[in-house]
Design an enzyme around this catalytic site. Structure first.
Site, PDB file in Angstrom:
ATOM      1  N   GLY A  12       0.824  -1.207   0.000  1.00 19.33           N
ATOM      2  CA  GLY A  12       0.000   0.000   0.000  1.00 19.33           C
ATOM      3  C   GLY A  12       0.849   1.244   0.000  1.00 19.33           C
ATOM      4  O   GLY A  12       0.599   2.189   0.749  1.00 19.33           O
ATOM      5  N   VAL A  66      -2.656  -7.643  -1.631  1.00 20.05           N
ATOM      6  CA  VAL A  66      -1.992  -8.457  -0.602  1.00 20.05           C
ATOM      7  C   VAL A  66      -2.980  -9.209   0.290  1.00 20.05           C
ATOM      8  O   VAL A  66      -2.559 -10.006   1.122  1.00 20.05           O
ATOM      9  CB  VAL A  66      -0.989  -7.644   0.258  1.00 20.05           C
ATOM     10  CG1 VAL A  66       0.163  -7.144  -0.592  1.00 20.05           C
ATOM     11  CG2 VAL A  66      -1.668  -6.505   1.003  1.00 20.05           C
ATOM     12  N   TYR A 157     -11.934  -3.471  12.463  1.00 22.87           N
ATOM     13  CA  TYR A 157     -10.631  -2.814  12.285  1.00 22.87           C
ATOM     14  C   TYR A 157      -9.774  -2.946  13.549  1.00 22.87           C
ATOM     15  O   TYR A 157      -8.593  -3.298  13.483  1.00 22.87           O
ATOM     16  CB  TYR A 157     -10.892  -1.345  11.942  1.00 22.87           C
ATOM     17  CG  TYR A 157      -9.672  -0.509  11.650  1.00 22.87           C
ATOM     18  CD1 TYR A 157      -8.984  -0.632  10.441  1.00 22.87           C
ATOM     19  CD2 TYR A 157      -9.235   0.449  12.564  1.00 22.87           C
ATOM     20  CE1 TYR A 157      -7.877   0.174  10.173  1.00 22.87           C
ATOM     21  CE2 TYR A 157      -8.142   1.251  12.298  1.00 22.87           C
ATOM     22  CZ  TYR A 157      -7.466   1.110  11.098  1.00 22.87           C
ATOM     23  OH  TYR A 157      -6.377   1.913  10.839  1.00 22.87           O
ATOM     24  N   ILE A 190      -3.997  10.181  11.593  1.00 20.77           N
ATOM     25  CA  ILE A 190      -3.022  10.783  10.677  1.00 20.77           C
ATOM     26  C   ILE A 190      -3.781  11.354   9.477  1.00 20.77           C
ATOM     27  O   ILE A 190      -4.717  10.715   8.978  1.00 20.77           O
ATOM     28  CB  ILE A 190      -2.009   9.709  10.190  1.00 20.77           C
ATOM     29  CG1 ILE A 190      -1.377   8.951  11.359  1.00 20.77           C
ATOM     30  CG2 ILE A 190      -0.946  10.342   9.294  1.00 20.77           C
ATOM     31  CD1 ILE A 190      -0.579   9.783  12.342  1.00 20.77           C
TER      32      ILE A 190
HETATM   33  P1  NAP Z   1      -5.052   5.148   2.699  1.00 21.88           P
HETATM   34  O1  NAP Z   1      -4.683   6.571   2.479  1.00 21.88           O
HETATM   35  O2  NAP Z   1      -6.466   4.717   2.516  1.00 21.88           O
HETATM   36  O3  NAP Z   1      -4.102   4.240   1.784  1.00 21.88           O
HETATM   37  C1  NAP Z   1      -4.254   2.852   1.797  1.00 21.88           C
HETATM   38  C2  NAP Z   1      -3.164   2.225   0.982  1.00 21.88           C
HETATM   39  O4  NAP Z   1      -3.343   0.793   1.013  1.00 21.88           O
HETATM   40  C3  NAP Z   1      -3.205   2.646  -0.469  1.00 21.88           C
HETATM   41  O5  NAP Z   1      -1.889   2.761  -0.950  1.00 21.88           O
HETATM   42  C4  NAP Z   1      -3.925   1.484  -1.138  1.00 21.88           C
HETATM   43  O6  NAP Z   1      -3.524   1.319  -2.482  1.00 21.88           O
HETATM   44  C5  NAP Z   1      -3.415   0.312  -0.334  1.00 21.88           C
HETATM   45  N1  NAP Z   1      -4.280  -0.847  -0.426  1.00 21.88           N
HETATM   46  C6  NAP Z   1      -5.605  -0.939  -0.144  1.00 21.88           C
HETATM   47  N2  NAP Z   1      -6.022  -2.184  -0.346  1.00 21.88           N
HETATM   48  C7  NAP Z   1      -4.945  -2.912  -0.764  1.00 21.88           C
HETATM   49  C8  NAP Z   1      -4.740  -4.258  -1.118  1.00 21.88           C
HETATM   50  N3  NAP Z   1      -5.735  -5.149  -1.081  1.00 21.88           N
HETATM   51  N4  NAP Z   1      -3.502  -4.645  -1.506  1.00 21.88           N
HETATM   52  C9  NAP Z   1      -2.469  -3.755  -1.559  1.00 21.88           C
HETATM   53  N5  NAP Z   1      -2.603  -2.456  -1.218  1.00 21.88           N
HETATM   54  C10 NAP Z   1      -3.825  -2.052  -0.823  1.00 21.88           C
HETATM   55  O7  NAP Z   1      -4.675   4.673   4.169  1.00 21.88           O
HETATM   56  P2  NAP Z   1      -3.641   5.297   5.220  1.00 21.88           P
HETATM   57  O8  NAP Z   1      -4.379   6.222   6.085  1.00 21.88           O
HETATM   58  O9  NAP Z   1      -2.400   5.731   4.538  1.00 21.88           O
HETATM   59  O10 NAP Z   1      -3.357   3.997   6.104  1.00 21.88           O
HETATM   60  C11 NAP Z   1      -2.210   3.188   5.897  1.00 21.88           C
HETATM   61  C12 NAP Z   1      -2.111   2.216   7.065  1.00 21.88           C
HETATM   62  O11 NAP Z   1      -2.024   2.946   8.284  1.00 21.88           O
HETATM   63  C13 NAP Z   1      -3.310   1.299   7.207  1.00 21.88           C
HETATM   64  O12 NAP Z   1      -2.904   0.026   7.618  1.00 21.88           O
HETATM   65  C14 NAP Z   1      -4.124   1.966   8.294  1.00 21.88           C
HETATM   66  O13 NAP Z   1      -4.945   1.057   8.971  1.00 21.88           O
HETATM   67  C15 NAP Z   1      -3.029   2.505   9.174  1.00 21.88           C
HETATM   68  N6  NAP Z   1      -3.460   3.609  10.025  1.00 21.88           N
HETATM   69  C16 NAP Z   1      -3.904   4.779   9.491  1.00 21.88           C
HETATM   70  C17 NAP Z   1      -4.309   5.797  10.338  1.00 21.88           C
HETATM   71  C18 NAP Z   1      -4.782   7.135   9.842  1.00 21.88           C
HETATM   72  O14 NAP Z   1      -5.197   7.945  10.656  1.00 21.88           O
HETATM   73  N7  NAP Z   1      -4.728   7.427   8.563  1.00 21.88           N
HETATM   74  C19 NAP Z   1      -4.268   5.608  11.713  1.00 21.88           C
HETATM   75  C20 NAP Z   1      -3.807   4.409  12.219  1.00 21.88           C
HETATM   76  C21 NAP Z   1      -3.406   3.419  11.362  1.00 21.88           C
HETATM   77  P3  NAP Z   1      -4.590   1.282  -3.687  1.00 21.88           P
HETATM   78  O15 NAP Z   1      -5.216   2.634  -3.752  1.00 21.88           O
HETATM   79  O16 NAP Z   1      -3.762   0.922  -4.856  1.00 21.88           O
HETATM   80  O17 NAP Z   1      -5.581   0.225  -3.322  1.00 21.88           O
END
Ligand code: NAP
Length: 250
Positions: A12, A66, A157, A190
């Site tokens: 991702g 993945v 989640y 974030i």
């Molecule tokens: P995001 O902006 O929604 O980005 C998600 C990423 O995951 C994208 O690059 C997406 O790529 C990829 N992805 C989704 N489904 C996938 C799959 N089946 N196989 C491979 N890649 C996949 O999310 P984010 O906020 O950056 O979050 C990233 C991580 O941090 C996550 O695990 C999330 O739970 C964790 N997190 C985020 C926050 C927050 O506040 N943002 C807080 C705590 C934890 P595509 O677009 O190509 O699908």
């Protein structure tokens, strides 16, 4: 670990936190595999940035869902084909489907567990033979503060992220003998697409509960991951909180 000699896979890596992690590792001179499932163009932009910045960083993109074990295997196989080894695996790909338990369907539960928890196992399973043979490796799972605290409407989640914590600790115990460390970084809220989807009035009320008074930036998670890679040789089985202090208010 010296990033200049390292090959990193970021799942991702096309957007949000994953993109920031990929760019941070690339800036340090790593060879980075930017994984995506659907966002090809954004993934290529991340790779171009890494390739253009100089300093030894180099990047390719690999499409793989993945949450599918065969795709996860393909991602690691492609990494080995292109770069010959894998030193760092960042299990970042994740999604959320937020609903109170009363409304949560079986598919909502399964989809989130399948990507956020099972996906991390699939990539790790595929990477392990290489890291074991190399007798070195760093696995970093991106979990969440809600895996520690729980959160309204996030049973699926928070269960996946709490599961990642158990996985991190057990893998750390088992793999230490092969000089492979396993840690989690648990972000708070974030500023990415994921938080952008939260209605504004709820964002306002969340902000009031964050002692540092702001949402985090994706780059701050990138720096935490880089810290573990470059300075964390004696760290394993940890959950590194990067959350502005919100857990203290949970
Ligand atoms: P995001 O902006 O929604 O980005 C998600 C990423 O995951 C994208 O690059 C997406 O790529 C990829 N992805 C989704 N489904 C996938 C799959 N089946 N196989 C491979 N890649 C996949 O999310 P984010 O906020 O950056 O979050 C990233 C991580 O941090 C996550 O695990 C999330 O739970 C964790 N997190 C985020 C926050 C927050 O506040 N943002 C807080 C705590 C934890 P595509 O677009 O190509 O699908």
């Amino acid at each position: 670990m010296n990033l200049r000699d390292a090959v990193a896979v970021v799942t991702g890596g096309s957007r949000g936190i994953g993109a920031a992690i990929a760019e941070e590792l690339g800036r340090g001179g790593a060879k980075v595999v930017v994984n995506y499932s659907g966002s090809q163009e954004p993934a290529e932009e991340v790779a171009s940035k890494i390739n253009e910045v100089g300093g030894g960083g180099e990047a390719i993109t690999v499409q793989a869902d993945v949450s599918d074990p065969e795709d996860a295997q393909h991602l690691i196989d492609e990494t080995i084909n292109q770069f010959g080894r894998i030193d760092i695996l960042v299990n970042n790909a994740g999604m959320n489907i937020d609903k109170p338990l009363n409304n949560m369907e079986v598919e909502d539960w399964d989809q989130v567990i399948q990507l956020d928890l099972n996906g991390a196992f699939y990539t790790t399973h595929a990477a392990l033979p290489h890291m074991t043979e190399q007798e070195s490796g760093k696995i970093i799972n991106i979990s969440s503060v809600v895996g520690e605290s729980g959160n309204m409407a996030q049973a699926n989640y928070s269960a996946a992220k709490a599961g990642l914590h158990g996985f991190t600790k057990t893998a750390a115990l088992e793999l230490a003998q092969s000089n492979i460390t396993v840690n989690a970084v648990a972000p708070g809220f974030i500023e990415t697409g994921m938080v952008g989807e939260i209605p504004e009035e709820i964002q306002e009320s969340i902000l009031k509960t964050i002692p540092l008074g702001r949402f985090g930036e994706a780059e701050e998670i990138g720096k935490a991951v880089r810290y573990i890679v470059e300075h964390g040789d004696y760290m394993t089985g940890n959950i590194l909180d990067v959350n502005g202090g919100i857990y203290m208010r949970s």
